[in-house]
Motif scaffolding. Structure first.
Motif, mmCIF file in Angstrom:
data_model
loop_
_atom_site.group_PDB
_atom_site.id
_atom_site.type_symbol
_atom_site.label_atom_id
_atom_site.label_comp_id
_atom_site.label_asym_id
_atom_site.label_seq_id
_atom_site.Cartn_x
_atom_site.Cartn_y
_atom_site.Cartn_z
ATOM 1 N N ASP A 1 0.839 -1.194 0.000
ATOM 2 C CA ASP A 1 0.000 0.000 0.000
ATOM 3 C C ASP A 1 0.871 1.240 0.000
ATOM 4 O O ASP A 1 1.831 1.346 0.753
ATOM 5 N N TYR A 2 0.482 2.158 -0.827
ATOM 6 C CA TYR A 2 1.239 3.404 -0.950
ATOM 7 C C TYR A 2 0.458 4.516 -0.273
ATOM 8 O O TYR A 2 -0.716 4.739 -0.574
ATOM 9 N N THR A 3 1.103 5.152 0.661
ATOM 10 C CA THR A 3 0.486 6.308 1.310
ATOM 11 C C THR A 3 1.395 7.504 1.083
ATOM 12 O O THR A 3 2.535 7.530 1.543
#
Length: 188
Positions: free
Chosen positions: A62-64
């Motif tokens: 997941d990219y935040t």
């Protein structure tokens, strides 16, 4: 010991099969259909390798995105006793005396003097070489004399401009030399 078995193809059969599969007929003309070949060949290259990782990690993670702070503008400080601002048109221009030179002008003057000195030395050395040469006939001597008059005071720019101990000085020399060439005090 096992050997890796690689499939072998007969190039003639492969070409004939390719031409028969990818040739389209329009009326009495037939032409090779490159678009069809592309569609057939893309199947081989359309797969994506599994577990692709990059320096920042696997693609499936997941990219935040990082939160960026909003820029805060500072209010201009208004002071009651504002000092007189100096404007470019108000500045006094410094008048140069004949004795004062800028650093660039001084560099060019030094370079020009050195150039003249080296040219004179080169000319003297070339005269000595010319006089010590033996010529088989007068015509050879005349040609050499003509060549000497045209190129007698030429010097090697690499020996003159380049300083093997200082790259900075080499660049400065080339820069100053370019101005001498521009002002027709030297030639390349």
């Amino acid at each position: 010991d096992r050997l890796v078995q690689v499939a072998t193809y007969d190039p003639l059969k492969f070409t004939n099969k390719l031409v028969s599969k990818c040739t389209t007929k329009v009326g009495s003309n037939s032409s090779f259909n490159w678009l069809l070949l592309g569609k057939e060949a893309v199947v081989c290259y359309n797969s994506v390798p599994s577990h692709v990782n990059f320096m920042t990690g696997p693609l499936h993670a997941d990219y935040t995105p990082k939160e960026r702070k909003k820029p805060v503008r500072r209010a201009a400080q208004a002071s009651d006793d504002e000092e007189d601002e100096e404007r470019p048109e108000d500045l006094k221009t410094q008048k140069k005396d004949g004795d004062q030179l800028s650093a660039v002008e001084h560099n060019m003057k030094v370079l020009s003097k050195t150039l003249k000195k080296r040219c004179k030395q080169s000319y003297r050395d070339n005269i000595a070489k010319f006089e010590s040469m033996d010529f088989p006939n007068d015509e050879e001597k005349k040609r050499a004399s003509k060549r000497f008059k045209k190129h007698g005071s030429d010097i090697n720019a690499i020996q003159y401009l380049m300083n093997p101990q200082s790259f900075t000085q080499t660049v400065e020399n080339i820069f100053s030399f370019s101005f001498l060439v521009k002002n027709s005090k030297a030639r390349i």
